[in-house]
Scaffold this motif. Structure first.
Motif, mmCIF file in Angstrom:
data_model
loop_
_atom_site.group_PDB
_atom_site.id
_atom_site.type_symbol
_atom_site.label_atom_id
_atom_site.label_comp_id
_atom_site.label_asym_id
_atom_site.label_seq_id
_atom_site.Cartn_x
_atom_site.Cartn_y
_atom_site.Cartn_z
ATOM 1 N N ARG A 108 0.823 -1.212 0.000
ATOM 2 C CA ARG A 108 0.000 0.000 0.000
ATOM 3 C C ARG A 108 0.862 1.269 0.000
ATOM 4 N NH1 ARG A 108 -5.149 -1.611 0.339
ATOM 5 N NH2 ARG A 108 -5.544 -3.663 1.266
ATOM 6 N N ALA A 109 2.177 1.094 0.198
ATOM 7 C CA ALA A 109 3.097 2.224 0.092
ATOM 8 C C ALA A 109 3.612 2.420 -1.338
ATOM 9 C CB ALA A 109 4.281 2.020 1.041
ATOM 10 N N ASN A 110 3.118 1.627 -2.276
ATOM 11 C CA ASN A 110 3.575 1.735 -3.660
ATOM 12 C C ASN A 110 3.276 3.124 -4.251
ATOM 13 O OD1 ASN A 110 4.324 -0.912 -3.433
ATOM 14 N ND2 ASN A 110 3.109 -1.653 -5.151
ATOM 15 N N THR A 111 4.176 3.565 -5.127
ATOM 16 C CA THR A 111 4.026 4.888 -5.742
ATOM 17 C C THR A 111 3.884 4.839 -7.255
ATOM 18 O OG1 THR A 111 6.436 5.174 -5.886
ATOM 19 C CG2 THR A 111 5.340 5.987 -3.885
ATOM 20 N N THR A 112 4.056 3.678 -7.881
ATOM 21 C CA THR A 112 3.878 3.596 -9.329
ATOM 22 C C THR A 112 2.497 4.107 -9.710
ATOM 23 O OG1 THR A 112 5.410 1.742 -9.558
ATOM 24 C CG2 THR A 112 3.791 2.012 -11.302
ATOM 25 N N ARG A 113 2.434 4.978 -10.726
ATOM 26 C CA ARG A 113 1.201 5.669 -11.088
ATOM 27 C C ARG A 113 0.635 5.109 -12.401
ATOM 28 N NH1 ARG A 113 4.989 9.226 -10.506
ATOM 29 N NH2 ARG A 113 4.839 9.992 -12.665
ATOM 30 N N ALA A 114 -0.685 5.088 -12.476
ATOM 31 C CA ALA A 114 -1.381 4.666 -13.691
ATOM 32 C C ALA A 114 -2.290 5.795 -14.163
ATOM 33 C CB ALA A 114 -2.201 3.410 -13.425
ATOM 34 N N VAL A 115 -2.155 6.170 -15.432
ATOM 35 C CA VAL A 115 -2.933 7.272 -16.001
ATOM 36 C C VAL A 115 -3.721 6.737 -17.195
ATOM 37 C CG1 VAL A 115 -2.829 9.535 -17.090
ATOM 38 C CG2 VAL A 115 -1.213 8.946 -15.265
ATOM 39 N N PRO A 116 -5.034 6.968 -17.258
ATOM 40 C CA PRO A 116 -5.822 6.504 -18.407
ATOM 41 C C PRO A 116 -5.328 7.141 -19.702
ATOM 42 C CG PRO A 116 -7.253 7.191 -16.605
ATOM 43 C CD PRO A 116 -5.872 7.650 -16.248
ATOM 44 N N ALA A 117 -5.299 6.319 -20.773
ATOM 45 C CA ALA A 117 -4.844 6.818 -22.075
ATOM 46 C C ALA A 117 -5.852 6.522 -23.180
ATOM 47 C CB ALA A 117 -3.495 6.207 -22.432
ATOM 48 N N GLY A 118 -7.059 6.066 -22.826
ATOM 49 C CA GLY A 118 -8.069 5.781 -23.825
ATOM 50 C C GLY A 118 -8.030 4.356 -24.304
ATOM 51 N N ASP A 119 -9.164 3.858 -24.798
ATOM 52 C CA ASP A 119 -9.296 2.496 -25.316
ATOM 53 C C ASP A 119 -8.960 1.439 -24.261
ATOM 54 O OD1 ASP A 119 -10.037 3.429 -27.845
ATOM 55 O OD2 ASP A 119 -7.931 3.587 -28.477
ATOM 56 N N GLY A 120 -9.184 1.768 -22.991
ATOM 57 C CA GLY A 120 -8.924 0.810 -21.919
ATOM 58 C C GLY A 120 -7.481 0.710 -21.493
ATOM 59 N N ILE A 121 -6.597 1.467 -22.154
ATOM 60 C CA ILE A 121 -5.165 1.411 -21.841
ATOM 61 C C ILE A 121 -4.837 2.419 -20.744
ATOM 62 C CG2 ILE A 121 -2.838 1.831 -22.764
ATOM 63 C CD1 ILE A 121 -3.879 0.900 -25.482
ATOM 64 N N HIS A 122 -3.935 2.011 -19.846
ATOM 65 C CA HIS A 122 -3.356 2.911 -18.853
ATOM 66 C C HIS A 122 -1.847 2.983 -19.090
ATOM 67 C CE1 HIS A 122 -7.228 2.277 -16.920
ATOM 68 N NE2 HIS A 122 -6.936 3.226 -16.047
ATOM 69 N N LEU A 123 -1.280 4.127 -18.767
ATOM 70 C CA LEU A 123 0.168 4.299 -18.866
ATOM 71 C C LEU A 123 0.755 4.292 -17.464
ATOM 72 C CD1 LEU A 123 0.377 7.110 -21.584
ATOM 73 C CD2 LEU A 123 0.393 4.610 -21.883
ATOM 74 N N LEU A 124 1.704 3.367 -17.215
ATOM 75 C CA LEU A 124 2.297 3.197 -15.896
ATOM 76 C C LEU A 124 3.677 3.839 -15.861
ATOM 77 C CD1 LEU A 124 -0.049 1.233 -15.667
ATOM 78 C CD2 LEU A 124 1.504 -0.442 -14.616
ATOM 79 N N THR A 125 3.915 4.608 -14.797
ATOM 80 C CA THR A 125 5.217 5.230 -14.576
ATOM 81 C C THR A 125 5.639 4.947 -13.137
ATOM 82 O OG1 THR A 125 4.723 7.005 -16.139
ATOM 83 C CG2 THR A 125 6.519 7.384 -14.571
ATOM 84 N N GLY A 126 6.835 4.382 -12.984
ATOM 85 C CA GLY A 126 7.324 4.049 -11.650
ATOM 86 C C GLY A 126 8.355 2.942 -11.715
ATOM 87 N N HIS A 127 8.428 2.126 -10.651
ATOM 88 C CA HIS A 127 9.449 1.081 -10.603
ATOM 89 C C HIS A 127 8.925 -0.123 -9.822
ATOM 90 C CE1 HIS A 127 10.043 2.251 -6.403
ATOM 91 N NE2 HIS A 127 10.790 1.172 -6.264
ATOM 92 N N LYS A 128 9.646 -1.238 -9.956
ATOM 93 C CA LYS A 128 9.431 -2.420 -9.121
ATOM 94 C C LYS A 128 10.807 -2.912 -8.671
ATOM 95 C CE LYS A 128 5.037 -2.294 -9.484
ATOM 96 N NZ LYS A 128 4.200 -1.921 -8.313
ATOM 97 N N TRP A 129 10.913 -3.138 -7.378
ATOM 98 C CA TRP A 129 12.177 -3.551 -6.756
ATOM 99 C C TRP A 129 12.430 -5.032 -6.983
ATOM 100 C CZ3 TRP A 129 16.644 -2.057 -5.479
ATOM 101 C CH2 TRP A 129 17.343 -2.472 -4.340
ATOM 102 N N PHE A 130 11.356 -5.823 -6.990
ATOM 103 C CA PHE A 130 11.432 -7.235 -7.368
ATOM 104 C C PHE A 130 10.406 -7.476 -8.466
ATOM 105 C CE2 PHE A 130 13.732 -7.660 -3.448
ATOM 106 C CZ PHE A 130 14.604 -8.715 -3.681
ATOM 107 N N PHE A 131 10.909 -7.759 -9.643
ATOM 108 C CA PHE A 131 10.092 -7.983 -10.827
ATOM 109 C C PHE A 131 10.434 -9.386 -11.300
ATOM 110 C CE2 PHE A 131 8.959 -6.960 -15.359
ATOM 111 C CZ PHE A 131 7.671 -6.519 -15.133
ATOM 112 N N SER A 132 9.552 -10.318 -11.015
ATOM 113 C CA SER A 132 9.908 -11.731 -11.159
ATOM 114 C C SER A 132 9.752 -12.216 -12.591
ATOM 115 C CB SER A 132 9.045 -12.583 -10.226
ATOM 116 O OG SER A 132 9.326 -12.279 -8.887
#
Length: 554
Positions: free
Chosen positions: A200-224
């Protein structure tokens, strides 16, 4: 053809090589495992015997060798191609690809969802247990691919597009859009640097871009498993909080998505698998589930991966016990075979009990996962964090004890045991550490009294089977009534619940004498911290015989 001309030289210039165990290869890891056969039958998966026997031969044969090759040649990150263009791809040794191919061809990623009959998750769990004994790294992408299905079903349109490739039995490692692939794998990204388990402390942001797509900006410390075709991730929407998103490797226009792999993790174990740190720069993604309900959506995936953590740890324990017994049955010291010496017998029998109990609890939970009645659902809700905490905690000391049974040979990399030992702490950390699991158990108990009723009903199935079991269950009831809401007692409560469940399963199984031995050894209280310190009398020879692989090398 006789193997005699190809045998190694045993008569050397200064000595003859003898008193060495034969290599433990080319055996069937399923048909030689009496306890697993009993568990699969008990939990409703006996219809899968031929499938399990076929994979048991692979696990005890080809997978042994490619497991060594895959771990001795870890993956490498290629951030750019030869022309300086960014590609963010990961290269693997052919042994890794072969291991993945075998797993997918035999349904370890999807049998639960495709078999269409009761016991499917039990059979799939047994397959996973067999594979993990020999090559655990490939099970990371396999378990996430398997576990993503219930989460993706929160987004029917996405599920319709993605599930055929996810559930396909083909393994396709090529980095290209999904329309051009025969099979897909799915990864996961939840934790960030500032939060860790506190998503719940995550900061990665999602912004709507139309056609059901979101644009994500941020990071993941463990990306499996960054080589997967898509990932379930958490990101924050401006007004709705954390949501769950499916983040593909490729954009809608078939260009590479903006997933920048910063580096691969240099891990203690799990060397054949790639784990990474990444940044997203307006990466395209699709929401899965309702906005702001990201954690409840992805928890459907996490519950499945927690079960696989249990199965994985149980598999490591099984292989460690197999190696220890095999060595001790062929090695002489102080005038007798090690397996015939009383103290070693008690150590081996004690480890065999722990290993079978871990597997039995994991397989019982697999059956609960696929049952749709309320009692099974509630039992799974409490037993998942309990089992994930407890089974995963028991793996490292057992594997270390098995190393000691082999002496110095168990500490040398030519043996599989160092790899098992490095792997053994992983599952207690991944998908929520021990404290997270125990607090989750408290949440399950506090939110519904029906959860404790389901646990009580499960334990009642072995009432009267052993005095130590009855006494333990009575103590557990008191503990749950008086201490269940105290976080500082959560580990104590979880251990008591786990032991009760393990005893209940073993007491009512095909070999109740194993359950009686377990109650005497684990619930009687007369034992020390190390294996081989049980004060109660046990039929150690029978326990060792039950756990042993009977292997006749060529």
């Amino acid at each position: 053809m006789s193997a005699t001309p190809y045998r190694p030289r045993t008569a050397l210039a200064t000595h003859a090589v003898d008193n060495q165990p034969p290599p433990l290869v080319d055996y069937n890891a399923y048909s030689s495992d009496v306890a697993l056969i009993d568990a699969v039958r008990r939990e409703g998966g006996d219809w899968g015997r031929s499938r399990l026997e076929a994979y048991g031969a692979i696990a005890g044969g080809e997978l042994v060798e490619i497991g060594f090759d895959a771990n001795e040649n870890p993956p490498a990150l290629r951030t750019f191609d030869r022309y300086g263009q960014r590609i963010d791809e990961v290269d693997f040794h052919p042994a890794y690809h072969r291991s993945m191919q075998l797993a997918k061809a035999h349904g370890l990623h999807g049998l639960t969802w495709t078999a269409g009959r009761d016991g499917a998750q039990v059979v799939r769990s047994a397959l996973f247990y067999l594979h993990n004994q020999m090559e655990a790294g490939t099970m990371c992408p396999i378990t996430m691919t398997h576990a993503c299905v219930p989460a993706l079903r929160h987004a029917p349109a996405l599920a319709e597009r993605w599930l055929p490739g996810i559930l396909a039995d083909a393994y396709d490692p090529a980095c290209r859009p999904i329309a051009d692939k025969t099979g897909l794998t799915i990864g996961m990204g939840m934790t960030e640097k500032q939060g860790g388990s506190d998503v719940r402390a995550n900061t990665t942001r999602a912004v709507p871009a139309g056609d059901g797509i979101h644009l994500l900006t941020g990071h993941k410390w463990f990306f499996s498993a960054p080589m997967c075709d898509a990932f379930l991730v958490l990101a924050r929407e401006a007004d709705d909080g954390l949501s769950c998103f499916l983040l593909p490797r490729w954009r809608a226009d078939d260009s590479r998505n903006a997933i920048d792999i910063q580096r691969l993790k240099d891990k203690l174990g799990d060397r054949s698998n790639a784990s990474s740190e990444v940044e997203f720069r307006e990466a395209e993604a699709w929401r899965v589930g309702e906005p702001g309900r990201g954690v409840p959506t992805i928890i459907d995936m996490v519950s499945q991966t927690r079960l696989d953590c249990m199965l994985g740890s149980a598999g490591l324990m099984r292989q460690a016990v197999v190696q220890a017994i095999h060595h001790c049955r062929h090695r002489e010291a102080f005038g007798a075979r090690l397996s015939e010496q009383p103290l070693m017998q008690h150590v081996l029998a004690d480890m065999a009990l722990e290993s079978e109990a871990a597997m039995a609890l994991s397989m019982r939970l697999a059956r609960a996962f696929e049952s749709d009645d309320d009692s099974s659902r509630l039992l799974a809700r409490i037993a998942t964090p309990v089992g994930k905490y407890f089974v995963c905690k028991t793996a490292p000391p057992l594997v270390n004890e098995a190393q000691e049974c082999l002496g110095g040979a168990g500490y040398v990399e030519e043996s599989i045991l160092p790899r098992l030992f490095r792997q053994s702490p992983l599952n207690s950390i991944w998908e929520g550490s021990g404290n997270v699991q125990c607090l989750d158990m408290l949440r399950a108990m506090s939110r519904s009294s029906d959860t404790l009723d389901a646990l009580e009903a499960e334990l009642a199935g072995a009432a009267g089977a052993h005095p130590a079991y009855d006494a333990h269950c009575a103590h557990l009831r008191t503990l749950l009534r008086d201490r269940a809401e105290e976080p500082m007692q959560a580990r104590r409560v979880a251990e008591a619940v786990a032991r009760a469940l393990q005893a209940r399963i073993l007491l009512t199984g095909a070999a109740p004498w194993v359950g009686e031995a377990f109650c005497a050894a684990r619930l009687g209280g007369d034992h020390g911290i190390a294996y081989g310190t049980i004060g109660a009398p046990l039929d150690v020879a029978a326990l060792i015989e039950r756990a042993a692989v009977h292997h006749s090398p060529a």
